[in-house]
Design an enzyme around this catalytic site. Structure first.
Site, short mmCIF file in Angstrom:
data_model
loop_
_atom_site.label_atom_id
_atom_site.label_comp_id
_atom_site.label_asym_id
_atom_site.label_seq_id
_atom_site.Cartn_x
_atom_site.Cartn_y
_atom_site.Cartn_z
N HIS A 21 -34.45 -1.16 1.77
CA HIS A 21 -35.74 -1.84 1.74
C HIS A 21 -36.32 -1.64 0.34
O HIS A 21 -37.18 -0.83 0.12
CB HIS A 21 -36.65 -1.23 2.80
CG HIS A 21 -37.96 -1.95 2.94
ND1 HIS A 21 -38.06 -3.30 3.05
CD2 HIS A 21 -39.23 -1.47 3.02
CE1 HIS A 21 -39.35 -3.63 3.19
NE2 HIS A 21 -40.06 -2.53 3.17
N ASP A 35 -38.39 -7.92 6.07
CA ASP A 35 -37.82 -8.68 4.95
C ASP A 35 -37.32 -10.04 5.43
O ASP A 35 -37.51 -11.06 4.76
CB ASP A 35 -36.69 -7.88 4.29
CG ASP A 35 -37.20 -6.59 3.65
OD1 ASP A 35 -38.36 -6.59 3.19
OD2 ASP A 35 -36.46 -5.59 3.63
N ARG A 82 -40.22 -12.39 6.07
CA ARG A 82 -40.73 -12.99 4.81
C ARG A 82 -39.83 -14.15 4.38
O ARG A 82 -40.33 -15.23 4.04
CB ARG A 82 -40.81 -11.90 3.73
CG ARG A 82 -41.95 -10.94 3.99
CD ARG A 82 -42.08 -9.89 2.92
NE ARG A 82 -43.32 -9.13 3.13
CZ ARG A 82 -43.45 -7.83 2.91
NH1 ARG A 82 -42.43 -7.12 2.44
NH2 ARG A 82 -44.61 -7.23 3.12
N ARG A 135 -41.64 1.68 -4.65
CA ARG A 135 -41.53 2.40 -3.38
C ARG A 135 -41.01 3.81 -3.64
O ARG A 135 -41.36 4.76 -2.96
CB ARG A 135 -40.56 1.67 -2.45
CG ARG A 135 -41.11 0.41 -1.89
CD ARG A 135 -40.23 -0.09 -0.76
NE ARG A 135 -40.74 -1.35 -0.24
CZ ARG A 135 -40.41 -2.53 -0.74
NH1 ARG A 135 -39.56 -2.62 -1.73
NH2 ARG A 135 -40.92 -3.63 -0.23
#
Ligand code: APR
Length: 311
Positions: free
Chosen positions: A175, A148, A151, A88
């Site tokens: 994140h 998150d 998930r 990221r």
């Protein structure tokens, strides 16, 4: 007057976000992208599904910002997605320019809007939007923890073969690879998961949650996840527009909460019509606090890189 939401970036996440907002009749939607024709084409295509699906919401696609004026919420998804093997953080500088220009143009026309950031690296993009907009911290919020947590909830529900809806989870921190799934606050209809699974299983699911974005990228090869990210952004938009006051893990600018200053980090917040209406500072155990601190340090490193490059 119907509410108005601008979604910047008509790619996978943006288009799905726009479609879900319209289908839930949360607001009229303006979809903005730099690529000529794409927001117009996708917007028109979505609009043409309205009679079939039975919703009444206007969707306008555009390459400019005039149509965005007076938006209640602006969702920023514009940017480059993560490619396989790319972290990221690799996206940092490229997406900084995109988010800076999108924020500048949007806030000029919607000075009272609430900004919901989705573009990665999320915590750094939130910081960019906060600085560029000059908005108070209550009106700049990042979408990370909802995804998150979703998930983590998915993996737990699958493991136990129970309803996805029954699983509540709280994932804090940045994140990124240092996110902090809080096992203690994760339960199935109030039953702590530690009562339902052994430690080895929990650790495996925590790790899968940390790797959740990468797992999808590995399959897709040419892009990153978008259905769950869009659904997560829409949950935040809905809580704001309907003033539901949902308590959700979101990236918020901390001013000393959790011992963290001047950084966006995922924490539980109350989302209502004013944006972030409360930041919950829950008492963490030493290991949880240490993990959150480590996560904040990773965010701090990114912001330092940004500050060096852009000042
Ligand atoms: N202004 C408006 N739109 C832009 C700009 C800009 N300056 N720069 C790029 N875009 C658009 C692209 O044209 C593209 O349509 O942003 C869109 C991004 O869409 P995708 O490439 O499909 O990426 P997506 O999967 O939607 O992810 C967007 O969300 O989850 C994050 O990591 C992800 O940062 C990424 C973002």
């Amino acid at each position: 007057m119907p509410k108005k939401v601008t979604v910047i970036g008509a790619g996978n996440v943006g288009a799905n976000t726009a479609q879900k907002i319209a289908a839930k009749e949360l607001a009229d939607v303006v979809l903005v992208d730099v690529v000529e024709g794409v927001p117009q084409g996708k917007g028109l295509d979505m609009l043409e599904s309205a009679p079939v699906e039975g919703y009444d919401a206007r969707i306008t696609g555009t390459n400019g910002y005039e149509e965005t004026a007076g938006s209640d919420v602006v969702v920023i998804t514009a940017g480059f997605p993560r490619k396989p093997g790319m972290s990221r953080d690799d996206l940092l500088l490229a997406n900084y320019e995109v988010v800076k220009s999108a924020t500048e143009q949007a806030v000029k026309r919607s000075p009272n809007a609430i900004l919901v950031l989705v573009t990665n690296p999320l915590d750094a993009m939130c910081w960019t939007a906060l600085k560029v907009s000059g908005f108070p911290r209550e009106r700049v919020i990042g979408m990370a923890g909802v995804l998150d947590s979703a998930r983590f909830r998915t993996f737990i529900a699958e493991e136990l073969n129970v309803s996805f809806e029954n699983v509540t989870a709280m994932v804090l921190g940045g994140h990124g690879d240092t996110m902090v799934p809080l096992v203690r606050f994760t339960n199935v209809s109030g039953i702590p998961i530690s009562e339902l699974m052994d430690k080895g299983t929990i650790d495996r699911l925590v790790q899968r949650t940390r790797d959740g974005g990468a797992e999808v990228v590995k399959y897709l090869k040419t892009g990153s996840a978008y259905y769950a990210p869009a659904a997560s952004a829409v949950e935040m938009v809905e809580s704001i527009l309907k003033d539901k006051k949902k308590v959700l893990p979101c990236a918020a600018y901390l001013n000393g909460e959790y011992g963290i200053r001047e950084l966006f980090v995922g924490v539980p917040v109350k989302l209502g019509k004013s944006g972030i209406e409360k930041i919950y500072e829950i008492k963490l155990q030493d290991d949880e606090q240490a993990a959150l601190k480590k996560s904040a340090e990773a965010v701090h490193e990114l912001i330092s890189v940004l500050k060096q490059k852009v000042q």
